[in-house]
Motif scaffolding. Structure first.
Motif, short mmCIF file in Angstrom:
data_model
loop_
_atom_site.label_atom_id
_atom_site.label_comp_id
_atom_site.label_asym_id
_atom_site.label_seq_id
_atom_site.Cartn_x
_atom_site.Cartn_y
_atom_site.Cartn_z
N ASP A 194 0.81 -1.21 0.00
CA ASP A 194 0.00 0.00 0.00
C ASP A 194 0.84 1.27 0.00
O ASP A 194 0.51 2.24 -0.69
N GLN A 195 1.92 1.30 0.78
CA GLN A 195 2.73 2.51 0.85
C GLN A 195 3.38 2.82 -0.49
O GLN A 195 3.42 3.98 -0.94
N GLU A 196 3.90 1.78 -1.14
CA GLU A 196 4.52 1.98 -2.46
C GLU A 196 3.48 2.40 -3.49
O GLU A 196 3.74 3.25 -4.34
N LYS A 197 2.30 1.81 -3.42
CA LYS A 197 1.23 2.21 -4.34
C LYS A 197 0.84 3.68 -4.11
O LYS A 197 0.66 4.45 -5.06
N ALA A 198 0.72 4.07 -2.84
CA ALA A 198 0.36 5.45 -2.54
C ALA A 198 1.41 6.42 -3.07
O ALA A 198 1.07 7.51 -3.56
N ALA A 199 2.69 6.05 -2.97
CA ALA A 199 3.76 6.92 -3.48
C ALA A 199 3.68 7.07 -4.99
O ALA A 199 3.90 8.17 -5.53
N ARG A 230 1.36 -11.77 3.19
CA ARG A 230 1.34 -10.81 4.30
C ARG A 230 0.68 -9.49 3.93
O ARG A 230 -0.01 -8.89 4.76
N ILE A 231 0.87 -9.02 2.70
CA ILE A 231 0.41 -7.67 2.36
C ILE A 231 -0.93 -7.65 1.62
O ILE A 231 -1.50 -6.58 1.44
N HIS A 232 -1.43 -8.81 1.25
CA HIS A 232 -2.65 -8.86 0.45
C HIS A 232 -3.76 -9.63 1.16
O HIS A 232 -3.51 -10.29 2.18
N PRO A 233 -5.00 -9.54 0.65
CA PRO A 233 -6.12 -10.23 1.28
C PRO A 233 -6.07 -11.75 1.08
O PRO A 233 -6.71 -12.29 0.18
N VAL A 234 -5.30 -12.40 1.91
CA VAL A 234 -5.18 -13.86 1.92
C VAL A 234 -5.55 -14.30 3.32
O VAL A 234 -4.80 -14.04 4.27
N GLY A 235 -6.69 -14.96 3.49
CA GLY A 235 -7.09 -15.37 4.83
C GLY A 235 -8.57 -15.61 4.95
O GLY A 235 -9.27 -15.88 3.96
N SER A 236 -9.06 -15.49 6.16
CA SER A 236 -10.49 -15.63 6.42
C SER A 236 -11.24 -14.49 5.73
O SER A 236 -10.65 -13.45 5.38
N PRO A 237 -12.55 -14.64 5.53
CA PRO A 237 -13.30 -13.54 4.92
C PRO A 237 -13.14 -12.23 5.68
O PRO A 237 -12.99 -11.17 5.09
N GLU A 238 -13.15 -12.32 7.02
CA GLU A 238 -13.02 -11.11 7.83
C GLU A 238 -11.66 -10.45 7.62
O GLU A 238 -11.54 -9.22 7.53
N HIS A 239 -10.61 -11.27 7.54
CA HIS A 239 -9.27 -10.75 7.30
C HIS A 239 -9.18 -10.09 5.92
O HIS A 239 -8.62 -8.99 5.78
N GLU A 275 -8.29 -1.41 4.35
CA GLU A 275 -7.08 -0.67 4.67
C GLU A 275 -6.39 -0.18 3.40
O GLU A 275 -5.88 0.95 3.35
N THR A 276 -6.38 -1.03 2.36
CA THR A 276 -5.78 -0.62 1.09
C THR A 276 -6.51 0.59 0.51
O THR A 276 -5.88 1.54 0.04
N THR A 336 -4.41 4.08 0.16
CA THR A 336 -4.00 4.43 -1.21
C THR A 336 -4.98 5.36 -1.91
O THR A 336 -4.60 6.05 -2.85
N GLY A 337 -6.23 5.36 -1.49
CA GLY A 337 -7.25 6.10 -2.20
C GLY A 337 -7.74 5.41 -3.45
O GLY A 337 -8.54 5.97 -4.21
N LEU A 338 -7.29 4.17 -3.70
CA LEU A 338 -7.71 3.44 -4.88
C LEU A 338 -9.21 3.14 -4.84
O LEU A 338 -9.75 2.76 -3.81
N LYS A 339 -9.85 3.28 -5.99
CA LYS A 339 -11.25 2.94 -6.13
C LYS A 339 -11.46 1.73 -7.03
O LYS A 339 -12.59 1.32 -7.27
N ARG A 340 -10.34 1.19 -7.55
CA ARG A 340 -10.41 0.01 -8.40
C ARG A 340 -9.33 -0.97 -7.96
O ARG A 340 -8.14 -0.62 -7.87
N LEU A 341 -9.74 -2.20 -7.69
CA LEU A 341 -8.83 -3.25 -7.25
C LEU A 341 -9.07 -4.48 -8.09
O LEU A 341 -10.20 -4.78 -8.48
N ILE A 342 -7.98 -5.21 -8.39
CA ILE A 342 -8.12 -6.49 -9.09
C ILE A 342 -7.36 -7.55 -8.31
O ILE A 342 -6.25 -7.31 -7.83
N LEU A 343 -7.96 -8.71 -8.18
CA LEU A 343 -7.45 -9.75 -7.31
C LEU A 343 -7.04 -10.99 -8.11
O LEU A 343 -7.85 -11.54 -8.86
N LEU A 344 -5.78 -11.41 -7.93
CA LEU A 344 -5.33 -12.67 -8.52
C LEU A 344 -5.95 -13.80 -7.71
O LEU A 344 -5.67 -13.95 -6.52
N VAL A 345 -6.79 -14.60 -8.37
CA VAL A 345 -7.60 -15.59 -7.66
C VAL A 345 -7.19 -17.03 -7.93
O VAL A 345 -7.75 -17.95 -7.35
#
Length: 322
Positions: A196-201, A267-276, A283-284, A288-297
């Motif tokens: 997230d920090q690198e994306k925000a930069a 560690r840095i991506h949504p990998v885990g329970s649904p709540e996680h 948080e992302t 970051t202010g991102l309004k568009r996300l794509i997930l490798l599934v």
């Protein structure tokens, strides 16, 4: 409103055939539409098992023909190995035939053997990306087109079908490319290898908006179970896949520690329970202010598990992030 899509690289795991992976990739787009995802983005690679889709725009056309609502894009079409005008023509076909459900993502690519095979050569890769991008933008928006540059020169022609007016999205892995996209008012696609920090930069360098951030997305009954599953599976793809990057000129290639890379992704991506996963995605968005996300599934390497992952993300995660 947050738009969330799937990101499909066409990963070839041991024991699979490339044809099987291509069919599964299209089926995953169909499943993503059914699960409520907004977009599906298809990657492009040549001569390697990391991804077996050599023409993302071709497979995007197949996926558009199998769906009715979801937007399908290329993440990305490698501009260094394509003629920009030909790519614009293909994008126009998909735009018109799908009723506007196609998006074009492009990238510079790398100094790989593709440049030799397709007769492009290093100079256009090293110094011609800006010219290629500008010609692509013109071909996507102008009815009549000519060129008089270093790499492209031709008399005026009339574009057919009508230019779709698409604004290409540019894959950015360096500040230089981010600045290039910003100067042209183009949105960026930011890779899953940064947090997230690198994306925000990177976003701070480009106020164009509508940027897209890629991440791994994988749901399990618990975070521990999901992480363990990916740590078992992903190196089987990544080790031979990353080894497939062959420099065209024998230059040294950075070797990535695959196990450490998978650990980072988990560690840095949504990998885990649904709540996680919901918490990480929220948080992302905030950081970051991102309004568009794509997930490798497709990280499990098992197509049935991928379809289950897509369904659970759509049912248990997406509604709580949007």
């Amino acid at each position: 409103m947050i738009r969330i899509g799937v990101f499909l690289v066409g990963a070839l795991f041991p024991g699979q055939s490339a044809g099987e992976v291509l069919r599964n990739t299209v089926e995953t787009v169909v499943a993503a539409e059914r699960a409520g995802f907004d977009d599906a983005w298809i990657a492009e690679h040549h001569f390697m098992s990391y991804g077996v889709v050599p023409s993302a725009i071709t497979l995007a056309g197949v996926a558009l023909g199998r769906t009715s609502r979801i937007t399908v894009g290329t993440a990305v079409s490698v501009l260094s190995t394509r003629h920009p005008v030909a790519l614009a023509e293909e994008a126009a076909i998909l735009h018109h035939a799908s009723g506007g459900r196609f998006e074009l993502g492009v990238g510079r690519g790398g100094p790989w053997v593709d440049l030799e095979v397709f007769g492009i050569g290093l100079p256009r890769y090293e110094s011609g990306f800006a010219e290629s991008l500008d010609l692509l933008r013109a071909a996507l928006s102008r009815q009549r087109l000519s060129a008089d540059g270093e790499f492209f020169r031709f008399r005026e022609v009339e574009m057919m079908p009508d230019p779709p007016g698409l604004r290409p999205i540019v894959a950015c892995t360096s500040a230089e490319t981010a600045d290039l996209a910003a100067a042209r008012g183009l949105p960026m696609l930011l890779g899953m290898h940064i947090g997230d920090q690198e994306k925000a930069a990177m976003i701070a360098r480009n106020a164009s908006g509508d940027h897209i951030g890629a991440a791994v997305g994988f749901v399990g009954d618990s975070t521990e179970q999901a992480v363990a599953e990916l740590k078992r599976a992903m190196p089987r793809w990544l080790r031979p896949g990353l080894a497939g990057y062959v420099p065209v000129d024998g230059r040294p290639r950075q070797q990535r520690d695959v196990d450490a890379y998978v650990d980072l992704l988990c560690r840095i991506h949504p990998v885990g329970s649904p709540e996680h996963c919901v918490r990480v995605l929220r948080e992302t968005v905030v950081q970051t202010g991102l309004k568009r996300l794509i997930l490798l599934v497709e990280g499990s390497g098992d197509h049935r598990r991928t379809l289950e992952n897509v369904a659970r993300l759509g049912r248990e995660v997406l509604p709580l992030v949007r």
